[in-house]
Design a protein around this motif. Sequence first.
Motif, short mmCIF file in Angstrom:
data_model
loop_
_atom_site.label_atom_id
_atom_site.label_comp_id
_atom_site.label_asym_id
_atom_site.label_seq_id
_atom_site.Cartn_x
_atom_site.Cartn_y
_atom_site.Cartn_z
N SER A 19 0.82 -1.32 0.14
CA SER A 19 -0.15 0.02 -0.06
C SER A 19 0.79 1.27 0.09
N GLU A 20 0.19 2.24 -0.45
CA GLU A 20 0.94 3.60 -0.30
C GLU A 20 1.27 4.00 1.08
N ALA A 21 0.60 3.80 1.86
CA ALA A 21 0.86 3.98 3.42
C ALA A 21 2.25 3.38 4.02
N GLU A 22 2.31 2.13 3.41
CA GLU A 22 3.53 1.47 4.06
C GLU A 22 4.83 1.96 3.12
N MET A 23 4.57 2.41 1.85
CA MET A 23 5.50 3.17 1.17
C MET A 23 5.92 4.25 1.72
N GLN A 24 5.26 5.40 2.27
CA GLN A 24 5.52 6.42 2.89
C GLN A 24 6.18 6.04 4.22
N ARG A 25 5.82 5.03 4.99
CA ARG A 25 6.52 4.56 6.12
C ARG A 25 8.05 4.13 5.89
N ALA A 26 8.09 3.26 4.77
CA ALA A 26 9.69 2.99 4.36
C ALA A 26 10.54 4.21 3.95
N LEU A 27 9.96 5.13 3.06
CA LEU A 27 10.71 6.26 2.77
C LEU A 27 11.24 6.98 3.95
N LYS A 28 10.74 6.86 5.11
CA LYS A 28 11.30 7.62 6.38
C LYS A 28 12.35 6.92 6.97
N ARG A 29 12.90 5.62 6.34
CA ARG A 29 13.82 5.01 6.65
C ARG A 29 15.25 5.52 6.21
N LYS A 30 15.10 6.48 5.47
CA LYS A 30 16.25 7.08 4.48
C LYS A 30 17.33 7.61 5.61
N LYS A 31 18.53 7.45 5.39
CA LYS A 31 19.61 7.66 5.97
C LYS A 31 19.84 7.07 7.39
N GLU A 32 19.00 6.13 7.47
CA GLU A 32 19.39 5.26 8.56
C GLU A 32 20.46 4.06 8.37
N PHE A 33 21.06 3.45 9.40
CA PHE A 33 22.17 2.63 9.42
C PHE A 33 21.48 1.16 9.46
N LEU A 34 22.13 0.39 8.65
CA LEU A 34 22.13 -1.06 8.42
C LEU A 34 23.27 -1.74 8.15
N GLY A 35 23.66 -2.53 9.25
CA GLY A 35 25.34 -3.33 8.97
C GLY A 35 26.27 -2.14 8.96
N GLY A 36 26.25 -0.88 9.50
CA GLY A 36 27.08 -0.17 9.60
C GLY A 36 27.28 0.77 8.38
N CYS A 37 26.30 0.72 7.60
CA CYS A 37 26.07 1.46 6.12
C CYS A 37 25.07 2.35 6.15
N CYS A 38 25.15 3.79 5.67
CA CYS A 38 23.81 4.47 5.62
C CYS A 38 23.12 3.99 4.58
N VAL A 39 21.66 3.68 4.90
CA VAL A 39 20.86 3.18 3.52
C VAL A 39 20.23 4.56 3.07
N GLU A 40 20.24 4.62 1.63
CA GLU A 40 19.53 5.41 0.73
C GLU A 40 18.19 4.75 0.30
N VAL A 41 17.00 5.30 0.67
CA VAL A 41 15.71 5.00 0.26
C VAL A 41 15.12 5.86 -0.67
N SER A 42 14.51 5.19 -1.82
CA SER A 42 13.99 6.07 -2.70
C SER A 42 12.83 5.28 -3.37
N ARG A 43 11.79 6.29 -3.94
CA ARG A 43 10.70 5.57 -4.72
C ARG A 43 11.41 5.15 -6.17
N TYR A 44 11.18 3.88 -6.59
CA TYR A 44 11.35 3.58 -7.92
C TYR A 44 10.39 3.51 -9.18
N ARG A 45 10.91 4.29 -10.07
CA ARG A 45 10.06 4.66 -11.25
C ARG A 45 10.34 3.72 -12.35
N SER A 46 9.39 2.74 -12.72
CA SER A 46 9.57 1.80 -13.70
C SER A 46 9.77 2.59 -15.20
N THR A 47 10.67 2.07 -15.81
CA THR A 47 10.83 2.78 -17.24
C THR A 47 10.81 1.41 -18.34
#
Length: 634
Positions: A19-47
């Motif tokens: 759902s779109e609500a889960e998508m918005q919640r996932a986008l807030k995870r941007k700049k969080e650390f996972l396994g010692g690395c900073c994670v970039e989260v962005s919406r994927y646009r299919s081409t």
Amino acid sequence: MGKKAQGKNSGYIFVDLKSEAEMQRALKRKKEFLGGCCVEVSRYRSTAKETAPAKPEHQPWQRTLRDDEEEEDLSESGRLFVRNLPFTSTEEDLEKIFSKYGPLSDIHFPIDSFTKKPKGFAFITYMIPEHAVKALAELDGQVFQGRMMHLLPSTIRKDKVEDGEDAEESSSYKKRKEAKDKATSASSHNWNSLFVGTNAVADAMAQKYNASKSQVLDAESKDSVAVRVALGETELVQEIRRFLVENGVSLDSFSQAAGERSKTVILVKNLPASTSPMELEELFGKHGSLGRVLLPEGGITAIVEFLEPTEAKQAFTRLAYSKFHSAPLYLEWAPMGVFLSPAPQKRKAGVPGKEDEAGLEPGENSIKDSEEAAAQEEEEEEEEEEEEEENTPGCTLFIKNLNFATTEDTLKETFSKVGALKSCTISKKKDKAGTLLSMGFGFVEYKKPESAQKALRQLQGCSVDGHKLEVKLSERAVRPAVKSARKKQTAKKQKTSKILVRNIPFQATAREIRELFSTFGELKTVRLPKKMAGTGSHRGFGFVDFVTKQDAKKAFNALCHSTHLYGRRLVLEWADTEETLEALRRKTAQHFHGKVTLLLALPSWHCPAAGTALLAQLGAASYVLQPGDIQGFV
């Protein structure tokens, strides 16, 4: 997870959210650390992928769906569409190939109406859908008679689905019953082969005797209406049988209950009285080329022969239970070998009986052939009955602990060393895929009980395919499951003048049974055994005893084929020979005591000499005579 060309992780992941609500919640995870690395989260646009070559929308080898068709899951329908077939192929060739993967329920093999040649495609329907999936995987792309077959899941028409849904959802009982009858019309056990409807019997009787239908069904007359209709049906059936024999039809083929059915010959029943052959030719001729159309005088039951099996199947599907002169048509596939001669290729279907080039009517040779075939079948039946009677107990062995890979040939080879075998079977069951698997036990039947006893001693614990066998005597006899349990009514020979009548309707009375059978001769007794006191009428069967055997045989031959009383078909058998009262008493005494003891009361004036003479005349082995007593006895 994205991969590089070398197979290593590329460092990015695609995550598909619901759902779109889960998508918005996932986008807030941007700049969080996972396994010692900073994670970039962005919406994927299919081409659109530019590298993949664009496929044409309509490829020439793809079958496009019509507006009235929809795709159906092959695992549910079990129906395959086969194309690119050679024009020299036949329906039997397809059945031979596709039946290897499982039993087939239907093969639709269209042919051209003008050239009578195949159109190059077919529809195959399996009883079990899993077999269709397996056939699609293995046969698609295989070469068949020089051409590569292409298999696709079949499609169904929307109108058929909608009609079926309407029939099920409709509250009309009549519509639901018509849909059910139409679906089961291809069953080979729907109707008696010589079935004649009650309404058609009344019309035929009125036409034959130049009377009105109300006079035939007059309930105020002295005799019973049910008996009157039953006798009329008997007369019509005899005329139909006589007509069919004269026109080259083997009546013995109708007695085979579970025999193979023809694909070109159709039995047409429940026709209105006075139906003409031209009407049937016009009705069935719309669906294909006809070979022979046989219609007895009065027009009740007909036999229609097609030259092509596909056209016959199409006519059967469209005309079964359809209205013909306000009466539904009852259709049934005729048994194999119904005609003693092959179908003529060029012949206008009409009233048979015209003389051929040799000047002989076609019925003259066919009567002899049918009589010879009937005599041969009777001899074969007598031989089969003798073989069945020869089955003695103690000849069958029960074999346990068989290897699942052991075959019947291996088992037969092992046990045939001891004596002559009659049969050897291994019990099997089907798995989910429909494959027959051994159950680990079987039965071996010898011709003589001595061989079975010898095998029990010598082969106990013998090793077959690495398994030690356990051998025991079996109480049951091994009988092949292919043979039908149904027997002809005339199988038992006539020994008495008494007939056993089964399937008598409970509303029928002894007077009506007497009235029905007295038409063929003078009766001695008519007995309908009754139920227990206060529980109802008779038990549904009875005994009819004639004065002479000739009258009994005449009644049996007339009524055993297809005579219905109150809608139920009478089943006739010859009753067993009765023993005298003295023989029954002697048999009972021997059963309980092993000898017969009689207590004779003698009159007071009886002298000892007369008593001795009487006992000697009776053949007594020993006796004690007490004379001089008023209540003397022996």
